[in-house]
Structures are given as C-alpha cells and as structure tokens.
Design an enzyme around this catalytic site. Structure first.
Site, PDB file in Angstrom:
ATOM      1  N   GLU A 179       4.984 -10.594  -6.487  1.00  0.00           N
ATOM      2  CA  GLU A 179       3.991 -10.729  -7.560  1.00  0.00           C
ATOM      3  C   GLU A 179       4.432 -10.084  -8.870  1.00  0.00           C
ATOM      4  O   GLU A 179       3.863 -10.373  -9.915  1.00  0.00           O
ATOM      5  CB  GLU A 179       2.633 -10.149  -7.108  1.00  0.00           C
ATOM      6  CG  GLU A 179       2.577  -8.636  -6.912  1.00  0.00           C
ATOM      7  CD  GLU A 179       3.084  -8.160  -5.536  1.00  0.00           C
ATOM      8  OE1 GLU A 179       3.806  -8.925  -4.877  1.00  0.00           O
ATOM      9  OE2 GLU A 179       2.769  -7.023  -5.145  1.00  0.00           O
ATOM     10  N   GLY A 187       0.844  -1.193   0.000  1.00  0.00           N
ATOM     11  CA  GLY A 187       0.000   0.000   0.000  1.00  0.00           C
ATOM     12  C   GLY A 187       0.871   1.232   0.000  1.00  0.00           C
ATOM     13  O   GLY A 187       2.063   1.141   0.317  1.00  0.00           O
ATOM     14  N   ASP A 205     -15.949  -8.955 -23.173  1.00  0.00           N
ATOM     15  CA  ASP A 205     -16.721  -9.335 -21.987  1.00  0.00           C
ATOM     16  C   ASP A 205     -18.152  -9.741 -22.332  1.00  0.00           C
ATOM     17  O   ASP A 205     -18.621 -10.809 -21.924  1.00  0.00           O
ATOM     18  CB  ASP A 205     -16.749  -8.192 -20.959  1.00  0.00           C
ATOM     19  CG  ASP A 205     -15.357  -7.711 -20.618  1.00  0.00           C
ATOM     20  OD1 ASP A 205     -14.410  -8.467 -20.866  1.00  0.00           O
ATOM     21  OD2 ASP A 205     -15.213  -6.576 -20.135  1.00  0.00           O
ATOM     22  N   SER A 206     -18.852  -8.877 -23.080  1.00  0.00           N
ATOM     23  CA  SER A 206     -20.246  -9.227 -23.375  1.00  0.00           C
ATOM     24  C   SER A 206     -20.298 -10.457 -24.287  1.00  0.00           C
ATOM     25  O   SER A 206     -21.196 -11.284 -24.164  1.00  0.00           O
ATOM     26  CB  SER A 206     -21.002  -8.048 -23.993  1.00  0.00           C
ATOM     27  OG  SER A 206     -20.464  -7.674 -25.232  1.00  0.00           O
ATOM     28  N   HIS A 266       8.226  -7.134  -3.610  1.00  0.00           N
ATOM     29  CA  HIS A 266       6.989  -7.617  -4.233  1.00  0.00           C
ATOM     30  C   HIS A 266       7.215  -8.916  -5.009  1.00  0.00           C
ATOM     31  O   HIS A 266       7.756  -8.888  -6.108  1.00  0.00           O
ATOM     32  CB  HIS A 266       6.443  -6.551  -5.202  1.00  0.00           C
ATOM     33  CG  HIS A 266       5.899  -5.365  -4.494  1.00  0.00           C
ATOM     34  ND1 HIS A 266       4.600  -5.281  -4.071  1.00  0.00           N
ATOM     35  CD2 HIS A 266       6.489  -4.210  -4.098  1.00  0.00           C
ATOM     36  CE1 HIS A 266       4.399  -4.136  -3.460  1.00  0.00           C
ATOM     37  NE2 HIS A 266       5.535  -3.467  -3.468  1.00  0.00           N
ATOM     38  N   LYS A 270      -9.809 -10.100 -16.352  1.00  0.00           N
ATOM     39  CA  LYS A 270      -9.868 -10.023 -17.816  1.00  0.00           C
ATOM     40  C   LYS A 270      -9.051 -11.130 -18.497  1.00  0.00           C
ATOM     41  O   LYS A 270      -9.493 -11.715 -19.483  1.00  0.00           O
ATOM     42  CB  LYS A 270      -9.328  -8.651 -18.253  1.00  0.00           C
ATOM     43  CG  LYS A 270      -9.531  -8.335 -19.694  1.00  0.00           C
ATOM     44  CD  LYS A 270     -10.736  -7.469 -19.848  1.00  0.00           C
ATOM     45  CE  LYS A 270     -11.018  -7.090 -21.266  1.00  0.00           C
ATOM     46  NZ  LYS A 270     -12.198  -6.218 -21.327  1.00  0.00           N
ATOM     47  N   CYS A 293       5.314  -6.042   1.652  1.00  0.00           N
ATOM     48  CA  CYS A 293       5.624  -4.619   1.727  1.00  0.00           C
ATOM     49  C   CYS A 293       4.852  -3.948   2.873  1.00  0.00           C
ATOM     50  O   CYS A 293       5.090  -4.258   4.019  1.00  0.00           O
ATOM     51  CB  CYS A 293       5.351  -3.992   0.367  1.00  0.00           C
ATOM     52  SG  CYS A 293       6.087  -2.396   0.206  1.00  0.00           S
ATOM     53  N   TYR A 294       3.885  -3.086   2.583  1.00  0.00           N
ATOM     54  CA  TYR A 294       3.128  -2.469   3.679  1.00  0.00           C
ATOM     55  C   TYR A 294       2.507  -3.546   4.567  1.00  0.00           C
ATOM     56  O   TYR A 294       2.433  -3.387   5.792  1.00  0.00           O
ATOM     57  CB  TYR A 294       2.037  -1.539   3.124  1.00  0.00           C
ATOM     58  CG  TYR A 294       1.298  -0.784   4.217  1.00  0.00           C
ATOM     59  CD1 TYR A 294       1.849   0.362   4.782  1.00  0.00           C
ATOM     60  CD2 TYR A 294       0.068  -1.226   4.694  1.00  0.00           C
ATOM     61  CE1 TYR A 294       1.198   1.041   5.802  1.00  0.00           C
ATOM     62  CE2 TYR A 294      -0.595  -0.557   5.705  1.00  0.00           C
ATOM     63  CZ  TYR A 294      -0.031   0.576   6.258  1.00  0.00           C
ATOM     64  OH  TYR A 294      -0.675   1.246   7.260  1.00  0.00           O
TER      65      TYR A 294
END
Ligand code: XMP
Length: 515
Positions: free
Chosen positions: A173, A57, A230-231, A171, A371, A84-85
């Site tokens: 990730e 954060g 998406d749709s 991090h 996504k 981290c945070y």
C-alpha cells in the site's frame, strides 16, 4: 456468501498504514471498510465481504497479548491477503515456523520473485519493496509455497492457491513499493474477481436521493459551518437535497484569521446558495477568555460557549429535526490503539459533538468517506480550492496560537503575522505541500535594535509541518530565503514584534499546535 458481494473488509491489527490500504482499494474503485481484529466472526460475516485483508501491526506474534483472530475466520470462503503482521499471524495460525526478529526491520529491500504467482502478474523482475516487520517466517505452513524472497534471503511472500490465502512480508500500500498498486489490483480484480463498484459521482447522487427521502417536507435541518472542507461539503450535499430547508449557522468567535468570517460566509451565500445565519460573537468569546492562560481551560470555554450559542440559534428555527455533521470515516473507525488507549494529549472538540438536548437526528453524509474522497467530492460540487485544499485549522482557532492570555491586541498582531506567513508560503508554492503553516505568539519580550533605538518587543514563532494525518508530523525543511522573507516582513509590518524564530520540533514528542 460471495454472491452479490463486492466489498472488501480490512481487519486492523494496529498498523499506521491500515487506512492507507483502505484508501488505495477505494482508489481502485472498490468499496471497503476497516474492522478491528477483535470483531466477532458473526460481525465479519454480516459485512459479507468478497475478500478479506489482514493489515500489518506493531506486534510480534509472540508478544504477550499479541493481537490475534480466531482460525474460524479462514473458514469464510473468500480470498485472504495478509500484509506483514497479517501474514505472520496467518502463518502462525496455520502452524508455519515464525521466528521473532531481534530488531524491527525498516526500509527498502529488493524483491526476488522465486515462483510464478498471480499476485505478481505484470510486476517484472526488479522490484523495490518497503519492509517494516518484526517477525520472520522461517518456513511456510503445510500446503503453502514461498513465491518471493528479499535480497537477504528472507521469505517475502507465501500462498496457498487452492485456499486463496496470500501473504506479503512487505507493504504493497505504500508508494515506496513500486509494484504495490499492481499487486493489490491483482488480488482484488484477478484473484478475488471483484468488479469496480465505488464511484464518487454515484455516491453524491445516491446521498442526495437518500437525504431527500429521509427529511420530510415539513422538517428542517441545521448545520454548523466552520469554513473547513468537511462541514462545507456536507452542507453542499444536503443543500442539493433539501435546498433552503437546510439552515446553516456560522458563529464568528473572533478567533478566526483575517477577513475569514466575512469571506467564507459571502462565498457560502453567493456560490453555494446556502441559507446561512451569521452570528457575530467575538465580544462574548473575548470576555469569556479574559485572564485565562491554561490551554485546556481555553478549549473548554470556547467549546462550551460555541454550543450555548448554537443551541440558542437552533431554538429559533422551526421544525429543526435534523443536524448535519461533517463526520468522516476515520472518526468512526473503531481504532486499534497504537499509542495506547489512554493517551488523550489534548481535548479536541471540533464543531463535532453538538447539542444533545434537542434529540436531533443526525445526517452525516460523509460518514463513509476519507478526507481525500471528500476533497474530490468537493471539487465535483465546484467548491473552490481555497476551501477544498485548506490546511486544517483548529476549532479553538487563534486562541491556542497565543500562548497565555488572549487579548484583542495579541489577536490583531497574530492575524497580521498569519496573513504574511500564508502569503509567503503560497507565493513559494508550499501551501499544499505543508500540512500546516502558521505563526504563534510567545509571551516573552526580547531586546532588539530598530533604527538607532533599543526595542523591547514580542516574539513570534513560525510553525510549519509536513504530515499525512496530523498524528505524527515532521518540521518542514523550509528554504532559508523563504524563512528570511517571512521573518523580515513580520518584523517590519507587524507592530510590536522584533524577533521571529522557527520551530524545529517534530511530533512526537512535540505537538503541532503549541497549546
Ligand atoms: P496537535 O497539536 O495535537 O494537533 O499535534 C493535531 C491536529 O489537530 C489540530 N488541533 C485541533 N483541532 N480542536 C481542533 O479542532 C482542537 O482543540 C485542536 N488542537 C489541535 C491541529 O491544528 C492539528 O491539525
């Protein structure tokens, strides 16, 4: 508590990387969700996590109003990983010595593993890690040990093996942390002993079954298709469950790209066997936009008209009780505001918030997905790359790429220029590397020479950006030869244009679209 649980909970402290942690965990085959740090302990317990990750954060633990959590959290008997945070707040709550750093530190650092830790199993000795931190841990809390340091001698990781509480200053990730994937997997599979439980093919089958039981034989569902990923994927899943009882509505607002409406609807019908109602509404939209230059007014007019048209079509469909929407997980995460809660820069209305007056029951088959997962599902459903890998296209379409009034003449010009940009970008294998690439018409005329004659014609700007989520973006460093080819083709092929410029602004402070 741990029995039967195989889900991970990420508690968000507002890091730009929180969603990335979640995606990495899911890529490892484990289901996870994100809750904001303000969530109650009851809500967290109800989720029944098998492990808890505390995200990074932007704050220091010493900031006024620094985000925090109750130390009750650590009484939940599961392994914890603070990043981290997340590690600093853990150390702070366990009375370690945390010092505010004068400047935030960004970038690469070398990691020196100083004590054997299960977290670093298989990581080797020489590791590059990605740091982005404010506070520094000077000494760890009682019963915690330091397991690694950075090249500056700062503490890079701590742990309390007995309580299974781990912390990383860097991090894991992000791709820049070379051993990050291994570290996360060590935590998930070895320390928390979670088994793989997240597989997209199972997801599709489960969703189809779920939708089949939800929609009874007499009822129908409707869906607004936009041509976007998406749709399309949402409709494809629902149609596998209920076939022609799903009625899709495609509104051609006249603000789409060259041949887009025709091509997309043909594909929906022929390849996905969707039941599509095509509504031609170009004239209505153009006349509503006549004389309107203000971007927000344009958006409101387009959004409202779309809903009116959709409502009228929906009224004609018998027993339409369900509305299918392509809502994604990032739309439903309760976010921790990073840029401040109040800053709505542009009103975005996708085909999202649709008719309220019908009291439809919502079917949102993609609600749990990111996504990239939707794209992978789309591929499994044989939806071609032309749709799956499409760059995002805004709901108000070309109307917000014509600065000033939208006219049929401007639209024609912009469509031609758009086709050229898209052809050249694809030809140079750049389409999937860019977040978006498109032309914009600027309402000024400039002087040029064409043949022996002076010309006084329109100006087009090219916008091409790289981004991972559209929240921030950088202008793409396109090759001059690609730009030259785009420019010379537009000037020679698009009547009425004699000058092309390239937009070299990033977001923030600019936005991706010009309006
Ligand atoms: P900005 O221009 O805000 O755009 O940097 C960020 C992303 O959002 C898209 N965008 C929109 N999408 N309706 C939409 O559906 C809108 O009104 C709208 N405005 C911007 C933009 O294309 C980019 O991907």
């Amino acid at each position: 508590m741990k029995i039967n649980s195989s889900k991970v909970l990420i508690i968000d402290f507002g890091s730009q990387y929180t969603q990335l942690i979640a995606r990495k965990i899911r890529e490892s085959g484990i289901y996870c969700e994100i809750y904001p740090f303000l969530s109650s302990i009851e809500k967290i317990k109800d989720f029944n996590p098998a492990a808890i990750i505390l995200s990074g954060g932007p704050s220091s633990v010493y900031d006024k109003n620094a985000p925090s959590i109750s130390d009750e959290l650590f009484k939940i008997d599961v392994p914890f990983l603070g990043i981290c945070y997340g590690m600093q707040i853990t150390a702070y709550l366990f009375s370690g010595n945390v010092k505010p750093a004068k400047n935030r530190e960004y970038g690469y650092s070398k990691l020196e593993i100083t004590k054997k830790s299960e977290l670093f199993d298989g990581c080797g000795d020489n590791n590059t890690v990605w740091m982005s931190h404010g506070d520094i841990i000077v000494s760890p809390p009682k019963d915690f040990i330091v397991t690694s340091k950075t090249e500056n001698g700062n503490i890079a990781s701590i742990e309390n093996k007995e309580k299974k509480i781990y912390g990383l200053q860097f991090h894991p990730e992000v791709a820049h942390t070379l051993c990050g994937h291994k570290i996360l997997n060590n935590f998930l599979f070895n320390i928390a002993e979670i088994k793989k439980n997240w597989e997209l093919s199972d997801f599709i089958e489960d969703k189809i079954k779920e939708i089949k039981t939800e929609i009874s034989f007499d009822d129908n569902a409707i869906c607004a298709l936009s041509g976007g990923v998406d749709s399309t994927v949402a409709a494809a899943i629902v149609s596998k469950a209920i076939g022609k009882k799903l009625i899709c509505i495609f509104v051609d607002n006249g603000l789409l790209r060259e041949n887009e409406a025709k091509d997309v609807v043909k594909f929906y019908k022929e390849n996905l066997s969707l039941n599509v109602k095509f509504v031609k509404a170009e004239k209505i939209f153009l006349s509503a936009l006549k004389g309107v230059s203000d971007p927000e007014k344009k958006r409101k007019i387009i959004g409202k008209l779309f809903i009116n048209i959709f409502e009228k079509e929906a009224e004609k469909i018998k027993n339409a009780k369900f509305l299918v929407q392509g809502t994604l997980y990032p739309d439903v995460i309760e976010s921790v505001p990073v840029y401040g809660a109040s800053s709505i820069i542009k009103s975005h209305h996708n085909v999202g918030g649709l008719p309220k007056k019908f009291n439809f029951k919502l079917i949102e088959p993609l609600r749990e997905l990111f996504k990239d997962e939707v794209r992978r599902i789309g591929k499994k459903l044989d939806i071609p790359d032309a749709i799956i890998e499409r760059q995002p296209f805004p709901g108000p379409g070309l109307a917000i790429r014509i600065i000033g009034e939208v006219t049929a003449v401007n639209l024609k010009m912009l469509r031609k220029a758009d086709t050229i940009v898209s052809e050249e970008i694809k030809k140079n294998n750049l389409y999937n590397k860019l977040w978006q690439s498109f032309p914009v018409i600027i309402p000024v005329k400039t002087v040029g020479v064409m043949g022996d004659k002076r010309s006084y014609e329109s100006l087009i700007a090219i916008r091409a950006v790289t981004s991972s989520d559209g929240m921030t973006a950088d202008f793409a460093k396109l090759d001059y030869d690609v730009l030259r080819q785009i420019s010379s083709r537009i000037i020679s092929e698009v009547k009425g244009v004699n000058r092309v410029v390239y937009d070299i602004s990033s977001k923030p402070p600019s936005t991706i679209e010009w309006e």
